[in-house]
Motif scaffolding. Structure first.
Motif, mmCIF file in Angstrom:
data_model
loop_
_atom_site.group_PDB
_atom_site.id
_atom_site.type_symbol
_atom_site.label_atom_id
_atom_site.label_comp_id
_atom_site.label_asym_id
_atom_site.label_seq_id
_atom_site.Cartn_x
_atom_site.Cartn_y
_atom_site.Cartn_z
ATOM 1 N N ARG A 1 -9.755 11.473 -16.170
ATOM 2 C CA ARG A 1 -10.485 10.204 -16.288
ATOM 3 C C ARG A 1 -11.031 9.869 -14.911
ATOM 4 N NH1 ARG A 1 -13.191 7.328 -20.078
ATOM 5 N NH2 ARG A 1 -13.254 5.103 -19.519
ATOM 6 N N ILE A 2 -12.342 9.720 -14.798
ATOM 7 C CA ILE A 2 -12.938 9.483 -13.484
ATOM 8 C C ILE A 2 -13.868 8.270 -13.511
ATOM 9 C CG2 ILE A 2 -12.828 11.920 -12.834
ATOM 10 C CD1 ILE A 2 -15.865 12.095 -13.347
ATOM 11 N N ALA A 3 -13.944 7.595 -12.385
ATOM 12 C CA ALA A 3 -14.992 6.611 -12.124
ATOM 13 C C ALA A 3 -15.979 7.291 -11.199
ATOM 14 C CB ALA A 3 -14.403 5.356 -11.489
ATOM 15 N N TYR A 4 -17.224 7.373 -11.629
ATOM 16 C CA TYR A 4 -18.220 8.197 -10.938
ATOM 17 C C TYR A 4 -19.458 7.378 -10.614
ATOM 18 C CZ TYR A 4 -20.972 12.413 -9.901
ATOM 19 O OH TYR A 4 -21.732 13.385 -9.281
ATOM 20 N N THR A 5 -20.016 7.624 -9.437
ATOM 21 C CA THR A 5 -21.251 6.971 -9.011
ATOM 22 C C THR A 5 -22.328 8.034 -8.856
ATOM 23 O OG1 THR A 5 -19.993 5.272 -7.820
ATOM 24 C CG2 THR A 5 -22.337 5.496 -7.288
ATOM 25 N N ASP A 6 -23.441 7.878 -9.590
ATOM 26 C CA ASP A 6 -24.472 8.914 -9.535
ATOM 27 C C ASP A 6 -25.363 8.739 -8.312
ATOM 28 O OD1 ASP A 6 -26.349 6.910 -10.081
ATOM 29 O OD2 ASP A 6 -26.535 7.442 -12.203
ATOM 30 N N THR B 1 -20.267 4.806 -13.561
ATOM 31 C CA THR B 1 -19.878 5.111 -14.936
ATOM 32 C C THR B 1 -18.424 5.529 -14.945
ATOM 33 O OG1 THR B 1 -20.557 7.436 -14.759
ATOM 34 C CG2 THR B 1 -22.194 5.881 -15.624
ATOM 35 N N GLU B 2 -17.805 5.392 -16.107
ATOM 36 C CA GLU B 2 -16.449 5.904 -16.303
ATOM 37 C C GLU B 2 -16.522 7.000 -17.353
ATOM 38 O OE1 GLU B 2 -13.489 3.011 -17.083
ATOM 39 O OE2 GLU B 2 -13.759 1.986 -15.157
ATOM 40 N N ARG B 3 -15.866 8.117 -17.087
ATOM 41 C CA ARG B 3 -15.980 9.268 -17.965
ATOM 42 C C ARG B 3 -14.636 9.958 -18.143
ATOM 43 N NH1 ARG B 3 -21.864 11.856 -16.830
ATOM 44 N NH2 ARG B 3 -22.785 10.138 -15.643
ATOM 45 N N THR B 4 -14.509 10.580 -19.300
ATOM 46 C CA THR B 4 -13.400 11.494 -19.547
ATOM 47 C C THR B 4 -13.987 12.896 -19.590
ATOM 48 O OG1 THR B 4 -12.140 9.845 -20.799
ATOM 49 C CG2 THR B 4 -11.571 12.164 -21.128
ATOM 50 N N HIS C 1 -21.904 18.578 -13.901
ATOM 51 C CA HIS C 1 -21.329 18.967 -12.613
ATOM 52 C C HIS C 1 -21.227 17.724 -11.740
ATOM 53 C CE1 HIS C 1 -22.955 22.715 -14.283
ATOM 54 N NE2 HIS C 1 -21.944 23.280 -13.670
ATOM 55 N N PHE C 2 -20.015 17.441 -11.276
ATOM 56 C CA PHE C 2 -19.735 16.202 -10.565
ATOM 57 C C PHE C 2 -19.388 16.488 -9.105
ATOM 58 C CE2 PHE C 2 -18.555 15.713 -15.008
ATOM 59 C CZ PHE C 2 -19.214 14.539 -15.373
ATOM 60 N N ARG D 1 -18.541 11.695 -4.907
ATOM 61 C CA ARG D 1 -19.042 10.565 -5.691
ATOM 62 C C ARG D 1 -18.031 10.087 -6.727
ATOM 63 N NH1 ARG D 1 -25.162 12.903 -6.684
ATOM 64 N NH2 ARG D 1 -25.956 12.484 -4.593
ATOM 65 N N ILE D 2 -16.878 10.754 -6.773
ATOM 66 C CA ILE D 2 -15.791 10.301 -7.640
ATOM 67 C C ILE D 2 -14.984 9.256 -6.871
ATOM 68 C CG2 ILE D 2 -13.690 10.973 -8.857
ATOM 69 C CD1 ILE D 2 -14.916 13.726 -9.291
ATOM 70 N N VAL D 3 -14.994 8.019 -7.353
ATOM 71 C CA VAL D 3 -14.325 6.934 -6.622
ATOM 72 C C VAL D 3 -12.904 6.692 -7.127
ATOM 73 C CG1 VAL D 3 -16.473 5.812 -5.981
ATOM 74 C CG2 VAL D 3 -15.407 5.217 -8.147
#
Length: 249
Positions: free
Chosen positions: A152-157, A163-166, A193-194, A198-200
């Motif tokens: 589970r990640i909180a990601y900033t593009d 966004t929050e993603r699984t 691809h992350f 950028r994963i907070v």
């Protein structure tokens, strides 16, 4: 190359290829004639090395072959030292320690005449870019890949949209100054691809994704091949555009 070294190299080639290798391929890589190669293969078989195949069809090393893993050449040791030094500089803390421990174990295990290759290493990784720090331990991602755990990640593009993603992690790529996590994204229902910088926030879920790691990896590899073909087709189309037409990709 002495014959004993060449026989050892034949085994190494067969271990590396893991498929049928023709006599011509082996002879070309070793820079010897086919006749010499066939004599070498006969010698290995006589020494009970489990090589399957025959002249004209190809050769493969049996899966039951067991060779001491530290019969290394100077080139192989330098490759290990250089790779481990890069990982020590660019990996997460656990991976860095693992790289340092690897060199320490190799130093103890290799023959005395090869220890200077490790102790007086002249090959060093160099970079003018400082690695970007992550807010999480990369070891957690590597463990999740091994254990088929969802993340589970909180990601900033790139446009700073949060966004929050699984995601289902499949691979972690190490670039010179940053890392990339390849994963199936439940939000986008596709592979994404992350960038790790950028994963907070990141947490490992208890739930496993519903397939084997090998199946997920094969699907990702097929996805990457498809995207590569699409990019090539798009590039070819723009190169074939008439004068004055837009060439933006």
């Amino acid at each position: 190359m002495r014959r004993t070294e060449r026989l050892f190299q034949i085994i190494q080639i067969l271990r590396r290829r893991r498929r049928l290798v023709t006599g011509r391929e082996l002879a070309d890589e070793l820079d010897v004639s086919l006749r010499t190669l066939y004599r070498d293969m006969a010698e290995l078989v006589a020494q009970r090395v489990p090589i399957r195949g025959e002249a004209g069809a190809g050769y493969m090393l049996g899966s039951d072959f067991d060779m001491p893993p530290l019969m290394l050449t100077a080139d192989e040791l330098e490759a290990a030292v250089l790779g481990a030094a890069w990982v020590a500089q660019r990996g997460d803390p656990a991976l860095s320690r693992g790289a340092q421990d690897l060199i320490a174990k190799l130093t103890e295990a290799v023959p005395a005449h090869l220890r200077p290759v490790l102790l007086d290493a002249s090959l060093r990784p160099m970079s003018f870019r400082r690695p970007v720090d992550d807010v999480f331990d990369g070891g957690e991602v590597r463990a999740a890949i091994r254990d088929r755990k969802k993340l589970r990640i909180a990601y900033t593009d790139v446009d700073d949209n949060p966004t929050e993603r699984t995601i289902w992690p499949v691979s972690m790529g190490y670039m010179d100054d940053r890392r990339i996590v390849a994963a199936w994204c439940e939000l986008r229902q596709d592979f994404r691809h992350f960038r790790t910088d950028r994963i907070v926030e990141l947490s490992v879920e208890a739930e496993q994704y519903p397939m084997s790691a090998a199946v997920l990896r094969r699907r990702w590899e097929a996805h990457m091949r498809e995207k590569s073909l699409e990019r090539r087709a798009a590039f070819s189309a723009t190169r074939g555009s008439p004068p004055g037409a837009s060439r933006s990709l």
